[in-house]
Design a protein around this motif. Structure first.
Motif, PDB file in Angstrom:
ATOM      1  N   TYR A  15       0.797  -1.228   0.000  1.00 32.95           N
ATOM      2  CA  TYR A  15       0.000   0.000   0.000  1.00 32.95           C
ATOM      3  C   TYR A  15       0.831   1.281   0.000  1.00 32.95           C
ATOM      4  N   THR A  16       2.090   1.201   0.432  1.00 30.29           N
ATOM      5  CA  THR A  16       2.893   2.415   0.563  1.00 30.29           C
ATOM      6  C   THR A  16       4.309   2.200   0.042  1.00 30.29           C
ATOM      7  N   GLU A  17       5.003   3.325  -0.217  1.00 29.16           N
ATOM      8  CA  GLU A  17       6.400   3.260  -0.632  1.00 29.16           C
ATOM      9  C   GLU A  17       7.254   2.611   0.454  1.00 29.16           C
ATOM     10  N   LYS A  18       6.944   2.936   1.699  1.00 26.55           N
ATOM     11  CA  LYS A  18       7.696   2.376   2.812  1.00 26.55           C
ATOM     12  C   LYS A  18       7.583   0.855   2.836  1.00 26.55           C
ATOM     13  N   ASP A  19       6.374   0.357   2.646  1.00 25.29           N
ATOM     14  CA  ASP A  19       6.180  -1.099   2.625  1.00 25.29           C
ATOM     15  C   ASP A  19       6.887  -1.729   1.427  1.00 25.29           C
ATOM     16  N   ALA A  20       6.900  -1.009   0.305  1.00 24.92           N
ATOM     17  CA  ALA A  20       7.571  -1.523  -0.893  1.00 24.92           C
ATOM     18  C   ALA A  20       9.064  -1.676  -0.654  1.00 24.92           C
ATOM     19  N   ILE A  21       9.681  -0.656  -0.053  1.00 28.04           N
ATOM     20  CA  ILE A  21      11.119  -0.697   0.210  1.00 28.04           C
ATOM     21  C   ILE A  21      11.468  -1.808   1.190  1.00 28.04           C
ATOM     22  N   LYS A  22      10.585  -2.047   2.164  1.00 27.41           N
ATOM     23  CA  LYS A  22      10.835  -3.069   3.180  1.00 27.41           C
ATOM     24  C   LYS A  22      10.529  -4.478   2.681  1.00 27.41           C
ATOM     25  N   HIS A  23       9.865  -4.596   1.537  1.00 27.81           N
ATOM     26  CA  HIS A  23       9.442  -5.909   1.046  1.00 27.81           C
ATOM     27  C   HIS A  23      10.655  -6.783   0.730  1.00 27.81           C
ATOM     28  N   LYS A  24      10.507  -8.067   0.981  1.00 33.20           N
ATOM     29  CA  LYS A  24      11.619  -8.996   0.772  1.00 33.20           C
ATOM     30  C   LYS A  24      12.064  -9.070  -0.679  1.00 33.20           C
ATOM     31  N   LYS A  25      11.200  -8.700  -1.623  1.00 35.10           N
ATOM     32  CA  LYS A  25      11.579  -8.699  -3.031  1.00 35.10           C
ATOM     33  C   LYS A  25      12.390  -7.462  -3.430  1.00 35.10           C
ATOM     34  N   ALA A  26      12.286  -6.390  -2.660  1.00 36.71           N
ATOM     35  CA  ALA A  26      12.787  -5.091  -3.107  1.00 36.71           C
ATOM     36  C   ALA A  26      14.297  -5.060  -3.306  1.00 36.71           C
ATOM     37  N   GLY A  27      15.054  -5.597  -2.382  1.00 35.63           N
ATOM     38  CA  GLY A  27      16.500  -5.539  -2.488  1.00 35.63           C
ATOM     39  C   GLY A  27      17.038  -4.160  -2.153  1.00 35.63           C
ATOM     40  N   LYS A  28      18.329  -3.940  -2.436  1.00 35.06           N
ATOM     41  CA  LYS A  28      19.011  -2.716  -2.029  1.00 35.06           C
ATOM     42  C   LYS A  28      18.792  -1.548  -2.980  1.00 35.06           C
ATOM     43  N   ASN A  29      18.511  -1.814  -4.250  1.00 34.49           N
ATOM     44  CA  ASN A  29      18.409  -0.716  -5.212  1.00 34.49           C
ATOM     45  C   ASN A  29      17.230  -0.927  -6.170  1.00 34.49           C
ATOM     46  N   PRO A  30      16.014  -0.795  -5.674  1.00 38.37           N
ATOM     47  CA  PRO A  30      14.854  -0.980  -6.556  1.00 38.37           C
ATOM     48  C   PRO A  30      14.677   0.207  -7.501  1.00 38.37           C
ATOM     49  N   LEU A  31      14.065  -0.048  -8.631  1.00 36.18           N
ATOM     50  CA  LEU A  31      13.692   1.014  -9.570  1.00 36.18           C
ATOM     51  C   LEU A  31      12.237   1.383  -9.324  1.00 36.18           C
ATOM     52  N   PHE A  32      11.979   2.639  -9.002  1.00 37.61           N
ATOM     53  CA  PHE A  32      10.617   3.116  -8.799  1.00 37.61           C
ATOM     54  C   PHE A  32      10.059   3.642 -10.120  1.00 37.61           C
ATOM     55  N   CYS A  33       8.861   3.195 -10.474  1.00 36.66           N
ATOM     56  CA  CYS A  33       8.176   3.663 -11.678  1.00 36.66           C
ATOM     57  C   CYS A  33       6.774   4.144 -11.306  1.00 36.66           C
ATOM     58  N   ILE A  34       6.290   5.139 -12.017  1.00 38.22           N
ATOM     59  CA  ILE A  34       4.918   5.603 -11.856  1.00 38.22           C
ATOM     60  C   ILE A  34       4.112   5.130 -13.064  1.00 38.22           C
ATOM     61  N   ALA A  35       3.081   4.354 -12.821  1.00 41.94           N
ATOM     62  CA  ALA A  35       2.246   3.877 -13.928  1.00 41.94           C
ATOM     63  C   ALA A  35       1.539   5.059 -14.588  1.00 41.94           C
ATOM     64  N   LEU A  36       1.496   5.049 -15.910  1.00 38.11           N
ATOM     65  CA  LEU A  36       0.893   6.149 -16.667  1.00 38.11           C
ATOM     66  C   LEU A  36      -0.610   5.981 -16.816  1.00 38.11           C
ATOM     67  N   LYS A  37      -1.044   4.753 -16.993  1.00 41.10           N
ATOM     68  CA  LYS A  37      -2.466   4.490 -17.169  1.00 41.10           C
ATOM     69  C   LYS A  37      -2.759   3.016 -16.969  1.00 41.10           C
ATOM     70  N   ASN A  38      -4.031   2.700 -17.057  1.00 40.73           N
ATOM     71  CA  ASN A  38      -4.534   1.347 -16.861  1.00 40.73           C
ATOM     72  C   ASN A  38      -5.093   0.847 -18.184  1.00 40.73           C
ATOM     73  N   ILE A  39      -4.567  -0.280 -18.653  1.00 41.31           N
ATOM     74  CA  ILE A  39      -5.128  -0.927 -19.839  1.00 41.31           C
ATOM     75  C   ILE A  39      -5.587  -2.323 -19.437  1.00 41.31           C
ATOM     76  N   ASN A  40      -6.894  -2.532 -19.424  1.00 40.97           N
ATOM     77  CA  ASN A  40      -7.475  -3.837 -19.076  1.00 40.97           C
ATOM     78  C   ASN A  40      -6.973  -4.356 -17.726  1.00 40.97           C
ATOM     79  N   GLY A  41      -6.829  -3.434 -16.786  1.00 33.94           N
ATOM     80  CA  GLY A  41      -6.426  -3.842 -15.446  1.00 33.94           C
ATOM     81  C   GLY A  41      -4.938  -3.978 -15.240  1.00 33.94           C
ATOM     82  N   ASN A  42      -4.139  -3.688 -16.261  1.00 35.49           N
ATOM     83  CA  ASN A  42      -2.690  -3.795 -16.171  1.00 35.49           C
ATOM     84  C   ASN A  42      -2.040  -2.419 -16.320  1.00 35.49           C
ATOM     85  N   PRO A  43      -0.946  -2.158 -15.596  1.00 30.83           N
ATOM     86  CA  PRO A  43      -0.320  -0.836 -15.651  1.00 30.83           C
ATOM     87  C   PRO A  43       0.544  -0.643 -16.892  1.00 30.83           C
TER      88      PRO A  43
END
Length: 272
Positions: A212-240
């Motif tokens: 739900y949050t950037e903080k949770d994303a950074i702490k997630h076990k998948k994130a690792g030390k250097n994640p790439l943050f992206c902002i989705a531009l739009k929704n196409i059929n439920g996919n970013p």
């Protein structure tokens, strides 16, 4: 319990619903969690009785029967929850159960082999059972192919940067959790989907994890030390959809592609 699973799947196949669907999928933790309750009955003398036969039971017998019934109810709720899960932008689990006998068999096997049941009784007369199943196992059950194709080659990349994961902020776009989502480029082409990932990692880690949050994303076990943050531009059929410049960054390093194959992708979603 095997008989119960088969009966419930048969009812879903023919009528579309069974039991009360009152528990949601825990997408943040990648689990299906369901609670079933069952009450012990007592006669006028305070003795436990079997409500089906009216025979007097010992306390241990009554608790065992009550627990088995609570376990069945937890399973009924869980199968109804599974029934509602969106697999991709086209189908839910229920749709696949109805049209594909392989999926029906796979769902049965996944539930039978991988679900856990725990007694969470907190009252003398009430038995409760907690059902748990990791959502990743459903990727194994839906009878989709995971061909492990090569990711698209980018020949216009100047700077190579190693990222440990991809975090995509999809908030405000009405994107809901799915079992097997995709990520699209600005032209609407899928640059991340089931065709490119390792199926074993999809089962173990989920195709996409949700927070739900950037903080949770950074702490997630998948994130690792250097994640790439992206902002989705739009929704196409439920996919970013993400920008082509972000896609260049993703494919700028060979190791990034290996991380994508291991499903190191996280979506920041709106609170459900």
């Amino acid at each position: 319990m095997k008989k119960i699973i088969l009966i419930i799947l048969f009812i879903i196949l023919n009528s579309g619903s069974y039991g009360k669907n009152d528990v949601a999928v825990d997408w943040l933790n990648g689990k299906i969690i369901s609670i079933g309750d069952s009450s012990m009955s007592i006669d006028e003398n305070g003795n436990p009785i079997d409500i089906e036969t009216n025979s007097v039971l010992s306390i241990s017998e009554a608790r065992n029967i009550s627990y088995e019934r609570s376990r069945e109810k937890a399973l009924i709720n869980a199968i109804n929850i599974i029934n509602t899960i969106q697999v991709d932008n086209e189908k839910k689990i229920a749709d696949l159960i109805k049209i594909d006998p392989v999926v029906r068999r796979n769902i049965y096997e996944v539930i039978e082999k991988n679900s856990t049941y725990k007694d969470v009784t907190s009252n003398y007369l009430i038995s409760s059972c907690k059902f748990e199943l990791n959502t990743g196992y459903l990727a194994e059950a839906v009878n989709y192919s995971f061909p492990k194709d090569n990711f698209p080659i980018q020949d216009n990349i100047e700077i190579s940067t190693l990222y440990s994961s991809i975090i995509i902020d999809v908030r405000g776009l009405n994107i809901k959790p799915m079992l097997i989502p995709s990520v699209l480029n600005e032209s609407g082409l899928e640059v991340y989907n089931k065709n490119f990932i390792n199926p074993a990692d999809a089962v173990k880690y989920n195709v996409v994890s949700y927070v739900y949050t950037e903080k949770d994303a950074i702490k997630h076990k998948k994130a690792g030390k250097n994640p790439l943050f992206c902002i989705a531009l739009k929704n196409i059929n439920g996919n970013p959809v993400i920008s082509d410049s972000d896609i260049k960054k993703i494919f700028s390093h060979k190791k990034n592609i290996e991380y994508l194959q291991k499903c190191r992708v996280i979506f920041i979603i709106d609170r459900l």
